[in-house]
Scaffold this motif. Structure first.
Motif, PDB file in Angstrom:
ATOM      1  N   ARG A  63       0.839  -1.219   0.000  1.00  0.00           N
ATOM      2  CA  ARG A  63       0.000   0.000   0.000  1.00  0.00           C
ATOM      3  C   ARG A  63       0.865   1.256   0.000  1.00  0.00           C
ATOM      4  NH1 ARG A  63      -2.940  -3.046   3.645  1.00  0.00           N
ATOM      5  NH2 ARG A  63      -2.198  -1.826   5.409  1.00  0.00           N
ATOM      6  N   ALA A  64       1.930   1.249   0.796  1.00  0.00           N
ATOM      7  CA  ALA A  64       2.814   2.420   0.864  1.00  0.00           C
ATOM      8  C   ALA A  64       3.488   2.665  -0.485  1.00  0.00           C
ATOM      9  CB  ALA A  64       3.853   2.235   1.968  1.00  0.00           C
ATOM     10  N   GLU A  65       3.930   1.599  -1.141  1.00  0.00           N
ATOM     11  CA  GLU A  65       4.546   1.750  -2.461  1.00  0.00           C
ATOM     12  C   GLU A  65       3.544   2.285  -3.480  1.00  0.00           C
ATOM     13  OE1 GLU A  65       8.105  -1.592  -2.497  1.00  0.00           O
ATOM     14  OE2 GLU A  65       6.075  -2.229  -3.031  1.00  0.00           O
ATOM     15  N   ASP A  66       2.316   1.764  -3.450  1.00  0.00           N
ATOM     16  CA  ASP A  66       1.281   2.254  -4.367  1.00  0.00           C
ATOM     17  C   ASP A  66       1.006   3.736  -4.137  1.00  0.00           C
ATOM     18  OD1 ASP A  66       1.083  -0.287  -5.445  1.00  0.00           O
ATOM     19  OD2 ASP A  66      -0.763  -0.811  -4.362  1.00  0.00           O
ATOM     20  N   ASP A  67       0.919   4.127  -2.866  1.00  0.00           N
ATOM     21  CA  ASP A  67       0.687   5.542  -2.550  1.00  0.00           C
ATOM     22  C   ASP A  67       1.834   6.411  -3.052  1.00  0.00           C
ATOM     23  OD1 ASP A  67      -1.646   4.730  -1.312  1.00  0.00           O
ATOM     24  OD2 ASP A  67      -0.873   4.988   0.743  1.00  0.00           O
ATOM     25  N   LEU A  68       3.058   5.954  -2.861  1.00  0.00           N
ATOM     26  CA  LEU A  68       4.219   6.719  -3.314  1.00  0.00           C
ATOM     27  C   LEU A  68       4.241   6.832  -4.842  1.00  0.00           C
ATOM     28  CD1 LEU A  68       6.867   8.220  -2.816  1.00  0.00           C
ATOM     29  CD2 LEU A  68       8.013   5.979  -2.757  1.00  0.00           C
ATOM     30  N   LEU A  69       4.001   5.736  -5.528  1.00  0.00           N
ATOM     31  CA  LEU A  69       3.990   5.784  -6.996  1.00  0.00           C
ATOM     32  C   LEU A  69       2.906   6.726  -7.503  1.00  0.00           C
ATOM     33  CD1 LEU A  69       4.653   2.049  -7.928  1.00  0.00           C
ATOM     34  CD2 LEU A  69       6.198   3.995  -8.206  1.00  0.00           C
ATOM     35  N   GLY A  70       1.740   6.677  -6.875  1.00  0.00           N
ATOM     36  CA  GLY A  70       0.663   7.589  -7.267  1.00  0.00           C
ATOM     37  C   GLY A  70       1.060   9.042  -7.074  1.00  0.00           C
ATOM     38  N   ALA A  71       1.709   9.343  -5.980  1.00  0.00           N
ATOM     39  CA  ALA A  71       2.142  10.719  -5.714  1.00  0.00           C
ATOM     40  C   ALA A  71       3.246  11.144  -6.676  1.00  0.00           C
ATOM     41  CB  ALA A  71       2.620  10.846  -4.269  1.00  0.00           C
ATOM     42  N   LEU A  72       4.165  10.237  -6.995  1.00  0.00           N
ATOM     43  CA  LEU A  72       5.265  10.577  -7.906  1.00  0.00           C
ATOM     44  C   LEU A  72       4.765  10.848  -9.325  1.00  0.00           C
ATOM     45  CD1 LEU A  72       8.030   8.105  -6.699  1.00  0.00           C
ATOM     46  CD2 LEU A  72       8.020  10.603  -6.466  1.00  0.00           C
ATOM     47  N   GLU A  73       3.683  10.178  -9.719  1.00  0.00           N
ATOM     48  CA  GLU A  73       3.135  10.393 -11.059  1.00  0.00           C
ATOM     49  C   GLU A  73       2.584  11.802 -11.232  1.00  0.00           C
ATOM     50  OE1 GLU A  73       0.315   7.245 -11.561  1.00  0.00           O
ATOM     51  OE2 GLU A  73       1.875   5.746 -11.930  1.00  0.00           O
ATOM     52  N   THR A  74       2.184  12.434 -10.144  1.00  0.00           N
ATOM     53  CA  THR A  74       1.592  13.777 -10.221  1.00  0.00           C
ATOM     54  C   THR A  74       2.584  14.875  -9.882  1.00  0.00           C
ATOM     55  OG1 THR A  74       0.852  13.733  -7.924  1.00  0.00           O
ATOM     56  CG2 THR A  74      -0.654  12.816  -9.589  1.00  0.00           C
ATOM     57  N   GLN A  75       3.800  14.498  -9.545  1.00  0.00           N
ATOM     58  CA  GLN A  75       4.809  15.480  -9.129  1.00  0.00           C
ATOM     59  C   GLN A  75       5.497  16.133 -10.319  1.00  0.00           C
ATOM     60  OE1 GLN A  75       5.941  16.411  -5.798  1.00  0.00           O
ATOM     61  NE2 GLN A  75       3.906  15.557  -5.501  1.00  0.00           N
ATOM     62  N   PRO A  76       5.795  17.415 -10.169  1.00  0.00           N
ATOM     63  CA  PRO A  76       6.698  18.019 -11.152  1.00  0.00           C
ATOM     64  C   PRO A  76       8.107  17.483 -10.900  1.00  0.00           C
ATOM     65  CG  PRO A  76       6.091  19.610  -9.450  1.00  0.00           C
ATOM     66  CD  PRO A  76       5.317  18.342  -9.179  1.00  0.00           C
ATOM     67  N   SER A  77       9.118  18.096 -11.406  1.00  0.00           N
ATOM     68  CA  SER A  77      10.479  17.584 -11.301  1.00  0.00           C
ATOM     69  C   SER A  77      10.983  17.497  -9.860  1.00  0.00           C
ATOM     70  CB  SER A  77      11.435  18.426 -12.139  1.00  0.00           C
ATOM     71  OG  SER A  77      11.418  19.765 -11.665  1.00  0.00           O
ATOM     72  N   GLU A  78      10.519  18.374  -8.983  1.00  0.00           N
ATOM     73  CA  GLU A  78      10.949  18.329  -7.576  1.00  0.00           C
ATOM     74  C   GLU A  78       9.883  17.655  -6.722  1.00  0.00           C
ATOM     75  OE1 GLU A  78      12.453  21.893  -5.860  1.00  0.00           O
ATOM     76  OE2 GLU A  78      13.356  22.539  -7.747  1.00  0.00           O
ATOM     77  N   VAL A  79      10.344  16.871  -5.754  1.00  0.00           N
ATOM     78  CA  VAL A  79       9.435  16.137  -4.876  1.00  0.00           C
ATOM     79  C   VAL A  79       9.076  17.015  -3.683  1.00  0.00           C
ATOM     80  CG1 VAL A  79       9.226  14.083  -3.428  1.00  0.00           C
ATOM     81  CG2 VAL A  79      10.428  13.952  -5.614  1.00  0.00           C
ATOM     82  N   ASP A  80       7.777  17.081  -3.364  1.00  0.00           N
ATOM     83  CA  ASP A  80       7.347  17.900  -2.230  1.00  0.00           C
ATOM     84  C   ASP A  80       7.426  17.112  -0.922  1.00  0.00           C
ATOM     85  OD1 ASP A  80       5.182  16.197  -2.361  1.00  0.00           O
ATOM     86  OD2 ASP A  80       3.743  17.724  -2.985  1.00  0.00           O
ATOM     87  N   ASP A  81       7.212  17.812   0.190  1.00  0.00           N
ATOM     88  CA  ASP A  81       7.324  17.191   1.519  1.00  0.00           C
ATOM     89  C   ASP A  81       6.351  16.038   1.737  1.00  0.00           C
ATOM     90  OD1 ASP A  81       9.466  18.761   2.231  1.00  0.00           O
ATOM     91  OD2 ASP A  81       8.247  20.248   3.302  1.00  0.00           O
ATOM     92  N   PRO A  82       5.075  16.161   1.342  1.00  0.00           N
ATOM     93  CA  PRO A  82       4.175  15.013   1.539  1.00  0.00           C
ATOM     94  C   PRO A  82       4.642  13.755   0.782  1.00  0.00           C
ATOM     95  CG  PRO A  82       2.890  16.997   1.133  1.00  0.00           C
ATOM     96  CD  PRO A  82       4.327  17.345   0.887  1.00  0.00           C
ATOM     97  N   THR A  83       5.225  13.960  -0.394  1.00  0.00           N
ATOM     98  CA  THR A  83       5.724  12.808  -1.153  1.00  0.00           C
ATOM     99  C   THR A  83       6.957  12.216  -0.484  1.00  0.00           C
ATOM    100  OG1 THR A  83       4.844  13.795  -3.169  1.00  0.00           O
ATOM    101  CG2 THR A  83       6.427  12.014  -3.441  1.00  0.00           C
ATOM    102  N   MET A  84       7.798  13.077   0.070  1.00  0.00           N
ATOM    103  CA  MET A  84       8.955  12.571   0.829  1.00  0.00           C
ATOM    104  C   MET A  84       8.494  11.779   2.052  1.00  0.00           C
ATOM    105  SD  MET A  84      11.816  12.945  -0.578  1.00  0.00           S
ATOM    106  CE  MET A  84      12.891  12.547   0.783  1.00  0.00           C
ATOM    107  N   ASP A  85       7.419  12.229   2.681  1.00  0.00           N
ATOM    108  CA  ASP A  85       6.863  11.478   3.812  1.00  0.00           C
ATOM    109  C   ASP A  85       6.419  10.084   3.364  1.00  0.00           C
ATOM    110  OD1 ASP A  85       7.353  13.590   5.521  1.00  0.00           O
ATOM    111  OD2 ASP A  85       5.279  14.352   5.453  1.00  0.00           O
ATOM    112  N   LEU A  86       5.833   9.998   2.176  1.00  0.00           N
ATOM    113  CA  LEU A  86       5.441   8.692   1.639  1.00  0.00           C
ATOM    114  C   LEU A  86       6.675   7.807   1.394  1.00  0.00           C
ATOM    115  CD1 LEU A  86       2.632   9.723  -0.881  1.00  0.00           C
ATOM    116  CD2 LEU A  86       2.350   8.521   1.304  1.00  0.00           C
ATOM    117  N   ALA A  87       7.739   8.421   0.916  1.00  0.00           N
ATOM    118  CA  ALA A  87       8.983   7.664   0.696  1.00  0.00           C
ATOM    119  C   ALA A  87       9.529   7.133   2.017  1.00  0.00           C
ATOM    120  CB  ALA A  87      10.018   8.542  -0.001  1.00  0.00           C
ATOM    121  N   HIS A  88       9.455   7.941   3.053  1.00  0.00           N
ATOM    122  CA  HIS A  88       9.901   7.484   4.380  1.00  0.00           C
ATOM    123  C   HIS A  88       9.004   6.358   4.890  1.00  0.00           C
ATOM    124  CE1 HIS A  88      13.018  10.445   4.742  1.00  0.00           C
ATOM    125  NE2 HIS A  88      12.164  11.464   4.642  1.00  0.00           N
TER     126      HIS A  88
END
Length: 159
Positions: A63-88
């Motif tokens: 589930r965590a990987e799916d959430d991270l992939l979903g967030a990365l698909e919508t990200q511009p070139s730089e990763v935001d803090d909520p997406t970094m939280d998903l990576a953690h």
């Protein structure tokens, strides 16, 4: 599978196969056997418990990987803090899954450090005792033989 971080994509599948081979039955049968007689085979009970925790940890990781992939698909070139939280969150889930996998692997290895001592301890607890470990009554003395004098206590002179 390495001894450190698990490299296999399907850690749960690999360990499930090893469990089934070790106990000669599939996981559903093993779970049923443990549920019917949880104290009959302590190793099987432990493996079934930790396998369940491993499956749960893998589900959290997925589930965590799916959430991270979903967030990365919508990200511009730089990763935001909520997406970094998903990576953690993914990293924490991997650590949890790998730790539980290591416990299952330990239960499956009879030569793992600590396993032989644990097995000996379990056997000692299960062995029927024939009497107390130390003598609990005074030894029988033939008539006319006096009892030995008590030893002097430390710090006090003998009389």
């Amino acid at each position: 599978m390495s001894d450190g971080i698990f490299e296999s994509e399907d850690v749960v599948g690999v360990l499930t196969e090893r469990i089934e081979a070790r106990f000669g039955m599939d996981m559903d049968q093993l779970r049923a056997a443990v549920a019917a007689a949880p104290t009959a085979h302590p190793d099987a009970t432990d493996v079934v418990r930790w396998h369940g925790l491993l499956v749960e940890a893998q589900s959290v990781l997925d589930r965590a990987e799916d959430d991270l992939l979903g967030a990365l698909e919508t990200q511009p070139s730089e990763v935001d803090d909520p997406t970094m939280d998903l990576a953690h969150r993914v990293n924490a889930a991997v650590t949890t899954r790998d730790g539980r996998a290591m416990v299952v692997k330990w239960f499956l290895d009879p030569d793992a450090p600590g396993r032989k001592d644990l097995a000996a301890e379990r056997l000692a607890r299960l062995r029927a005792r024939t009497g107390p470990a130390v003598q609990t009554s005074a030894a029988h003395r033939p008539p006319g033989v006096p009892a030995p004098a008590a030893a002097p206590r430390a710090g006090r002179p003998a009389r």
